[in-house]
Design a protein around this motif. Structure first.
Motif, PDB file in Angstrom:
ATOM      1  N   TYR A 285      -5.045   1.847  -9.386  1.00 20.21           N
ATOM      2  CA  TYR A 285      -4.783   0.737  -8.466  1.00 20.21           C
ATOM      3  C   TYR A 285      -3.405   0.908  -7.819  1.00 20.21           C
ATOM      4  CZ  TYR A 285      -3.529  -3.919  -6.797  1.00 20.21           C
ATOM      5  OH  TYR A 285      -3.105  -4.962  -6.013  1.00 20.21           O
TER       6      TYR A 285
ATOM      7  N   CYS B  72      -7.739  -9.966  -5.706  1.00 26.32           N
ATOM      8  CA  CYS B  72      -6.671  -8.981  -5.833  1.00 26.32           C
ATOM      9  C   CYS B  72      -5.328  -9.686  -5.639  1.00 26.32           C
ATOM     10  CB  CYS B  72      -6.847  -7.896  -4.778  1.00 26.32           C
ATOM     11  SG  CYS B  72      -5.453  -6.761  -4.699  1.00 26.32           S
TER      12      CYS B  72
ATOM     13  N   CYS C 188      -3.922  -8.204  -1.994  1.00 24.78           N
ATOM     14  CA  CYS C 188      -4.584  -8.329  -0.688  1.00 24.78           C
ATOM     15  C   CYS C 188      -5.636  -9.433  -0.652  1.00 24.78           C
ATOM     16  CB  CYS C 188      -5.203  -6.989  -0.282  1.00 24.78           C
ATOM     17  SG  CYS C 188      -6.727  -6.620  -1.158  1.00 24.78           S
TER      18      CYS C 188
ATOM     19  N   CYS D  24      -9.711  -2.394  -6.663  1.00 23.66           N
ATOM     20  CA  CYS D  24      -9.696  -3.183  -5.428  1.00 23.66           C
ATOM     21  C   CYS D  24     -10.254  -2.317  -4.313  1.00 23.66           C
ATOM     22  CB  CYS D  24      -8.260  -3.609  -5.082  1.00 23.66           C
ATOM     23  SG  CYS D  24      -8.151  -4.284  -3.400  1.00 23.66           S
TER      24      CYS D  24
ATOM     25  N   GLU E  15      -7.734  -1.683  -1.168  1.00 21.75           N
ATOM     26  CA  GLU E  15      -6.519  -0.851  -1.286  1.00 21.75           C
ATOM     27  C   GLU E  15      -6.772   0.530  -1.862  1.00 21.75           C
ATOM     28  OE1 GLU E  15      -2.875  -3.294  -2.510  1.00 21.75           O
ATOM     29  OE2 GLU E  15      -4.605  -4.455  -3.097  1.00 21.75           O
TER      30      GLU E  15
HETATM   31 ZN   LIG Z   1      -6.205  -5.416  -3.079  1.00 18.98          ZN
END
Ligand SMILES: [Zn+2]
Length: 269
Positions: A174, A244, A247, A264, A267
């Motif tokens: 991530y 998230c 975002c 996510c 991203e």
């Molecule tokens: Zn995100």
């Protein structure tokens, strides 16, 4: 399963108590009888961690190799204590001031230095071993170059990178913005390099704190790391269906190679 930071932390804290001491070694449960008596009465030179493996080096040159696996647990106690030794204690180490109690490990065996070297050679670079910080990216790239399995599966392979478990793999992918389903041989050197440096940074923090914290306080509306609540310490591990933190997209989960990963989709591309 404990991840590498837990193992390195155990080695560091146990060294403080037991290194350089002559120790009584027993196996109350009986399953490590011959091994434990082989090193009974010897001085412990040092405990080393590598990936999820621990090596206890004794005066005679013998090593005790421990892997906790899924259920293994250590308990250290200062003596004297009223705490009874439990029947499932595989290995009991006692000094005049401290006691180490090990139960439920996958591996607990006496081996020699050649066997230690053989285990270490099979492992990939370990973010918490300082001398592994020379060209680790090159070593990882070499071991991934012909593999098409998703990078999310490959980095749990201890031959690629030693010490990551399910929490760190999700969080590190991530943080570097990499899709866990990217075929391993298509991951760029830049991404591998980011993966390595985030592993060093986060596992070092985890080793010191004794727990995994990956979030920046600002991302959960806090000012200081110590204000983080229990459910605010991670970005995506086990957060499927939630937003998230950066975002607002929905965190997803899927099975990779028999174990769940979280990510996510906005991203991590
Ligand atoms: Zn995100």
């Amino acid at each position: 399963m404990p991840e590498g930071h837990t193992i390195h932390r155990a080695a560091r804290l146990q060294n403080k108590r037991f290194k350089g001491k002559v120790l009584r070694s027993e196996s109350p449960q009986g399953r490590f009888d011959s091994g434990s008596s082989q090193i009974d009465g010897q001085e412990l030179r040092k405990i080393y961690a590598n990936g999820k493996h621990l090596f206890y080096e004794f005066d005679s040159g013998d090593f005790v190799h421990v892997h906790l696996g899924l259920f293994g647990k250590f308990r250290t106690l200062s003596l004297p204590t009223d705490d009874p030794v439990s029947e499932n204690c595989r290995w009991l180490l006692t000094s005049d001031t401290d006691r180490l109690h090990l139960a439920g490990p996958t591996v607990c065996e006496v081996i020699d230095s050649d066997q230690v070297d053989a285990i270490r050679r099979r492992l990939g670079p370990d973010p918490l071993v300082k001398r592994h910080r020379e060209d680790p990216v090159e070593k990882m790239a070499k071991r991934l170059s012909r593999r098409t399995i998703p990078i999310g599966a490959a980095i749990l392979d201890q031959k690629v990178l030693a010490g990551l478990g399910n929490v760190y793999r999700a969080e590190i992918l991530y943080l570097i913005g990499l899709d866990p389903f990217t075929p391993s041989n298509q991951v760029s050197i830049q991404d591998l390099s980011a993966l390595w440096s985030e592993s060093v940074r986060l596992l070092t923090l985890g080793e010191r704190a004794g727990r995994i914290v990956t979030t920046e306080p600002a991302d959960v509306g806090k000012q200081r790391a110590r204000d983080l609540g229990r459910y605010e310490r991670l970005y995506c591990y086990k957060r499927h269906g939630e937003q998230c933190r950066r975002c607002g997209d929905t965190i997803r989960t899927a099975d990779i190679d028999g174990r769940n990963i979280w990510w996510c989709p906005t991203e991590q591309t």
